[in-house]
Scaffold this motif. Sequence first.
Motif, PDB file in Angstrom:
ATOM      1  N   ILE A   1       0.899  -1.271   0.077  1.00 52.54           N
ATOM      2  CA  ILE A   1       0.117   0.056  -0.047  1.00 52.54           C
ATOM      3  C   ILE A   1       0.877   1.121   0.086  1.00 52.54           C
ATOM      4  CG2 ILE A   1      -1.818   1.161   1.385  1.00 52.54           C
ATOM      5  CD1 ILE A   1      -2.729  -1.316   2.490  1.00 52.54           C
ATOM      6  N   SER A   2       0.712   2.129  -0.851  1.00 59.20           N
ATOM      7  CA  SER A   2       1.387   3.388  -0.908  1.00 59.20           C
ATOM      8  C   SER A   2       0.603   4.538  -0.745  1.00 59.20           C
ATOM      9  CB  SER A   2       1.975   3.506  -2.460  1.00 59.20           C
ATOM     10  OG  SER A   2       2.704   2.565  -2.936  1.00 59.20           O
ATOM     11  N   PRO A   3       1.194   5.641  -0.040  1.00 59.80           N
ATOM     12  CA  PRO A   3       0.131   6.739   0.303  1.00 59.80           C
ATOM     13  C   PRO A   3       0.211   7.677  -1.021  1.00 59.80           C
ATOM     14  CG  PRO A   3       2.486   6.936   0.871  1.00 59.80           C
ATOM     15  CD  PRO A   3       2.160   5.909   0.476  1.00 59.80           C
ATOM     16  N   GLY A   4      -1.079   8.219  -1.350  1.00 59.88           N
ATOM     17  CA  GLY A   4      -1.299   9.010  -2.136  1.00 59.88           C
ATOM     18  C   GLY A   4      -2.015  10.355  -2.125  1.00 59.88           C
ATOM     19  N   GLY A   5      -2.001  11.436  -2.798  1.00 60.11           N
ATOM     20  CA  GLY A   5      -2.893  12.568  -2.130  1.00 60.11           C
ATOM     21  C   GLY A   5      -4.349  12.340  -2.699  1.00 60.11           C
ATOM     22  N   VAL A   6      -5.261  13.326  -2.214  1.00 58.85           N
ATOM     23  CA  VAL A   6      -6.695  13.394  -2.380  1.00 58.85           C
ATOM     24  C   VAL A   6      -6.896  14.607  -2.891  1.00 58.85           C
ATOM     25  CG1 VAL A   6      -8.751  12.889  -1.523  1.00 58.85           C
ATOM     26  CG2 VAL A   6      -7.031  11.518  -0.472  1.00 58.85           C
ATOM     27  N   ARG A   7      -7.853  14.500  -4.218  1.00 57.28           N
ATOM     28  CA  ARG A   7      -8.310  15.823  -4.713  1.00 57.28           C
ATOM     29  C   ARG A   7      -9.707  15.664  -5.291  1.00 57.28           C
ATOM     30  NH1 ARG A   7      -3.674  18.385  -8.530  1.00 57.28           N
ATOM     31  NH2 ARG A   7      -4.836  20.207  -8.087  1.00 57.28           N
ATOM     32  N   GLY A   8     -10.130  16.597  -5.423  1.00 56.11           N
ATOM     33  CA  GLY A   8     -11.651  16.695  -5.889  1.00 56.11           C
ATOM     34  C   GLY A   8     -11.787  17.446  -7.056  1.00 56.11           C
ATOM     35  N   LEU A   9     -12.682  17.080  -8.210  1.00 59.11           N
ATOM     36  CA  LEU A   9     -13.427  17.841  -9.003  1.00 59.11           C
ATOM     37  C   LEU A   9     -14.754  18.056  -9.039  1.00 59.11           C
ATOM     38  CD1 LEU A   9     -11.421  16.289 -12.224  1.00 59.11           C
ATOM     39  CD2 LEU A   9     -11.128  18.419 -11.187  1.00 59.11           C
ATOM     40  N   ASN A  10     -15.247  18.942  -9.445  1.00 55.69           N
ATOM     41  CA  ASN A  10     -16.858  19.515  -9.362  1.00 55.69           C
ATOM     42  C   ASN A  10     -17.257  19.975 -10.589  1.00 55.69           C
ATOM     43  OD1 ASN A  10     -19.415  19.914  -8.423  1.00 55.69           O
ATOM     44  ND2 ASN A  10     -18.830  21.657  -6.970  1.00 55.69           N
ATOM     45  N   TYR A  11     -17.938  19.031 -11.272  1.00 52.94           N
ATOM     46  CA  TYR A  11     -18.940  19.371 -12.477  1.00 52.94           C
ATOM     47  C   TYR A  11     -20.181  20.219 -12.237  1.00 52.94           C
ATOM     48  CZ  TYR A  11     -15.180  17.264 -15.199  1.00 52.94           C
ATOM     49  OH  TYR A  11     -13.978  16.992 -15.583  1.00 52.94           O
ATOM     50  N   SER A  12     -20.681  20.270 -10.928  1.00 48.42           N
ATOM     51  CA  SER A  12     -21.955  20.604 -10.718  1.00 48.42           C
ATOM     52  C   SER A  12     -21.820  22.213 -10.241  1.00 48.42           C
ATOM     53  CB  SER A  12     -22.566  19.741  -9.293  1.00 48.42           C
ATOM     54  OG  SER A  12     -21.929  19.936  -8.317  1.00 48.42           O
ATOM     55  N   SER A  13     -23.173  22.672 -10.011  1.00 53.92           N
ATOM     56  CA  SER A  13     -23.329  24.393  -9.732  1.00 53.92           C
ATOM     57  C   SER A  13     -23.387  24.164  -8.093  1.00 53.92           C
ATOM     58  CB  SER A  13     -24.248  24.809 -10.257  1.00 53.92           C
ATOM     59  OG  SER A  13     -25.583  24.002  -9.936  1.00 53.92           O
ATOM     60  N   ASP A  14     -23.323  23.100  -7.595  1.00 54.83           N
ATOM     61  CA  ASP A  14     -23.218  23.069  -6.074  1.00 54.83           C
ATOM     62  C   ASP A  14     -21.819  23.413  -5.519  1.00 54.83           C
ATOM     63  OD1 ASP A  14     -25.633  22.309  -6.539  1.00 54.83           O
ATOM     64  OD2 ASP A  14     -25.236  20.022  -6.335  1.00 54.83           O
TER      65      ASP A  14
ATOM     66  N   MET B   1      -5.924   7.938 -10.342  1.00 56.13           N
ATOM     67  CA  MET B   1      -5.404   8.533 -11.632  1.00 56.13           C
ATOM     68  C   MET B   1      -4.038   7.723 -11.760  1.00 56.13           C
ATOM     69  SD  MET B   1      -4.098  12.173 -12.597  1.00 56.13           S
ATOM     70  CE  MET B   1      -3.514  12.504 -14.261  1.00 56.13           C
ATOM     71  N   ASP B   2      -4.014   7.111 -13.242  1.00 55.09           N
ATOM     72  CA  ASP B   2      -2.812   6.216 -13.313  1.00 55.09           C
ATOM     73  C   ASP B   2      -2.215   6.650 -14.947  1.00 55.09           C
ATOM     74  OD1 ASP B   2      -4.746   5.082 -15.130  1.00 55.09           O
ATOM     75  OD2 ASP B   2      -4.482   3.087 -14.506  1.00 55.09           O
ATOM     76  N   GLY B   3      -2.663   7.637 -15.325  1.00 51.70           N
ATOM     77  CA  GLY B   3      -2.081   7.951 -16.618  1.00 51.70           C
ATOM     78  C   GLY B   3      -2.884   7.228 -17.816  1.00 51.70           C
ATOM     79  N   ASN B   4      -3.833   6.564 -17.571  1.00 52.20           N
ATOM     80  CA  ASN B   4      -4.475   6.059 -18.728  1.00 52.20           C
ATOM     81  C   ASN B   4      -5.717   6.750 -19.147  1.00 52.20           C
ATOM     82  OD1 ASN B   4      -5.655   4.037 -20.356  1.00 52.20           O
ATOM     83  ND2 ASN B   4      -6.530   2.758 -18.720  1.00 52.20           N
ATOM     84  N   ALA B   5      -5.667   7.468 -19.919  1.00 51.83           N
ATOM     85  CA  ALA B   5      -6.559   8.447 -20.519  1.00 51.83           C
ATOM     86  C   ALA B   5      -7.607   7.975 -21.570  1.00 51.83           C
ATOM     87  CB  ALA B   5      -5.909   9.566 -21.272  1.00 51.83           C
ATOM     88  N   ASN B   6      -8.424   6.851 -20.750  1.00 53.55           N
ATOM     89  CA  ASN B   6      -9.222   5.902 -21.551  1.00 53.55           C
ATOM     90  C   ASN B   6     -10.733   6.498 -21.171  1.00 53.55           C
ATOM     91  OD1 ASN B   6      -9.624   5.093 -19.139  1.00 53.55           O
ATOM     92  ND2 ASN B   6      -9.166   2.971 -19.595  1.00 53.55           N
TER      93      ASN B   6
ATOM     94  N   PRO C   1      -0.017   0.003 -12.424  1.00 57.14           N
ATOM     95  CA  PRO C   1       0.986  -0.061 -11.145  1.00 57.14           C
ATOM     96  C   PRO C   1       1.272   1.487 -10.976  1.00 57.14           C
ATOM     97  CG  PRO C   1       2.064  -1.020 -13.215  1.00 57.14           C
ATOM     98  CD  PRO C   1       0.333  -0.590 -13.605  1.00 57.14           C
ATOM     99  N   ASP C   2       1.411   2.481 -11.836  1.00 58.66           N
ATOM    100  CA  ASP C   2       1.863   3.721 -11.691  1.00 58.66           C
ATOM    101  C   ASP C   2       0.688   4.723 -11.345  1.00 58.66           C
ATOM    102  OD1 ASP C   2       4.546   2.781 -12.219  1.00 58.66           O
ATOM    103  OD2 ASP C   2       4.216   3.141 -14.344  1.00 58.66           O
ATOM    104  N   THR C   3       0.628   5.171 -10.076  1.00 64.97           N
ATOM    105  CA  THR C   3      -0.529   5.940  -9.938  1.00 64.97           C
ATOM    106  C   THR C   3      -0.034   7.300  -9.537  1.00 64.97           C
ATOM    107  OG1 THR C   3      -0.364   5.073  -7.401  1.00 64.97           O
ATOM    108  CG2 THR C   3      -1.868   3.909  -9.061  1.00 64.97           C
ATOM    109  N   TYR C   4      -1.192   8.064  -9.651  1.00 68.35           N
ATOM    110  CA  TYR C   4      -0.829   9.714  -9.349  1.00 68.35           C
ATOM    111  C   TYR C   4      -1.995  10.165  -8.256  1.00 68.35           C
ATOM    112  CZ  TYR C   4       1.924   8.711 -13.281  1.00 68.35           C
ATOM    113  OH  TYR C   4       3.034   7.965 -14.131  1.00 68.35           O
ATOM    114  N   GLY C   5      -2.517   9.628  -7.419  1.00 73.89           N
ATOM    115  CA  GLY C   5      -3.287  10.219  -6.290  1.00 73.89           C
ATOM    116  C   GLY C   5      -4.868   9.720  -6.653  1.00 73.89           C
ATOM    117  N   PHE C   6      -5.647   9.836  -5.794  1.00 65.72           N
ATOM    118  CA  PHE C   6      -7.137   9.453  -5.583  1.00 65.72           C
ATOM    119  C   PHE C   6      -7.968  10.600  -5.716  1.00 65.72           C
ATOM    120  CE2 PHE C   6     -10.827   9.015  -3.562  1.00 65.72           C
ATOM    121  CZ  PHE C   6     -11.367   7.773  -3.758  1.00 65.72           C
ATOM    122  N   TRP C   7      -8.863  10.510  -6.531  1.00 64.76           N
ATOM    123  CA  TRP C   7      -9.652  11.568  -6.973  1.00 64.76           C
ATOM    124  C   TRP C   7     -11.318  11.419  -6.847  1.00 64.76           C
ATOM    125  CZ3 TRP C   7      -8.141  16.227  -9.530  1.00 64.76           C
ATOM    126  CH2 TRP C   7      -6.638  16.371 -10.015  1.00 64.76           C
ATOM    127  N   ALA C   8     -11.860  12.293  -6.202  1.00 63.99           N
ATOM    128  CA  ALA C   8     -13.309  12.256  -6.070  1.00 63.99           C
ATOM    129  C   ALA C   8     -13.899  13.192  -7.115  1.00 63.99           C
ATOM    130  CB  ALA C   8     -13.877  12.648  -4.732  1.00 63.99           C
TER     131      ALA C   8
END
Length: 241
Positions: free
Chosen positions: A88-101, A203-208, A183-190
Amino acid sequence: MSLFRLPNAMPETSTGRLPDGTRVFENGKTTVNDPLGSCGLRRKRMQPRVAVLVLLGALGALSACSGESRADLDLAAKPTVGVEQEHISPGGVRGLNYSSDAIYSYYVTGPRGMNGGGGKVGPAYKDGPGEAGERCCIGIPQPWKPDTQLRIEWERDRKPFDYKDRSELAVLTATVTVPEYGPDTYGFWAIFLPGDRVKVMVMDGNANGRNSVRTKPADDDPFIVQGVRDEALTQQALKRF
């Protein structure tokens, strides 16, 4: 000076066998036919040197009967080849908001160290989603396992700029599944979407379109989940405000 010699042992002739297996000899001596099993030895009278050799052979035979050879033990001690060890590796947590709330806070809990949260995420604007700064930290387990589920809880306000009216404040919860990541990750996103919907990902760089933060999730994305208002938590949040 004379030497004292022991007489040679007289041969013993068996005269018969009792029902319990005891052998009777002419000199009145008896010996029991008592096998120890498939790996045992018959107890019988024998010369001392022969007895020692037979005893050593018996020990070897009993060892063989244990069912485990040295090769078996060595094989059992070796780790399984080709099995990836979990870490288990530590990762940062970030958020994106596509709503008007406005999203005041969010937190996820789950297995394998996947617990963490983030702070306020502003409403979306015309050029893109609102975004929150990174917070530390959450556990990101490797390798990914299918059907890994987390519980997410978030506070949202549909009138974030009306400081007197909190009627649109609510706490929502949902159970989300974490999409596959490499296997290569760049943090957790909500990722928060209109209509109280939410998605999480690593996020793992897989732009699919599944693990990309550059693309808004499609409406038919199978990892988007509808949030449900939790009335008890909502009342607690209203009291804080």
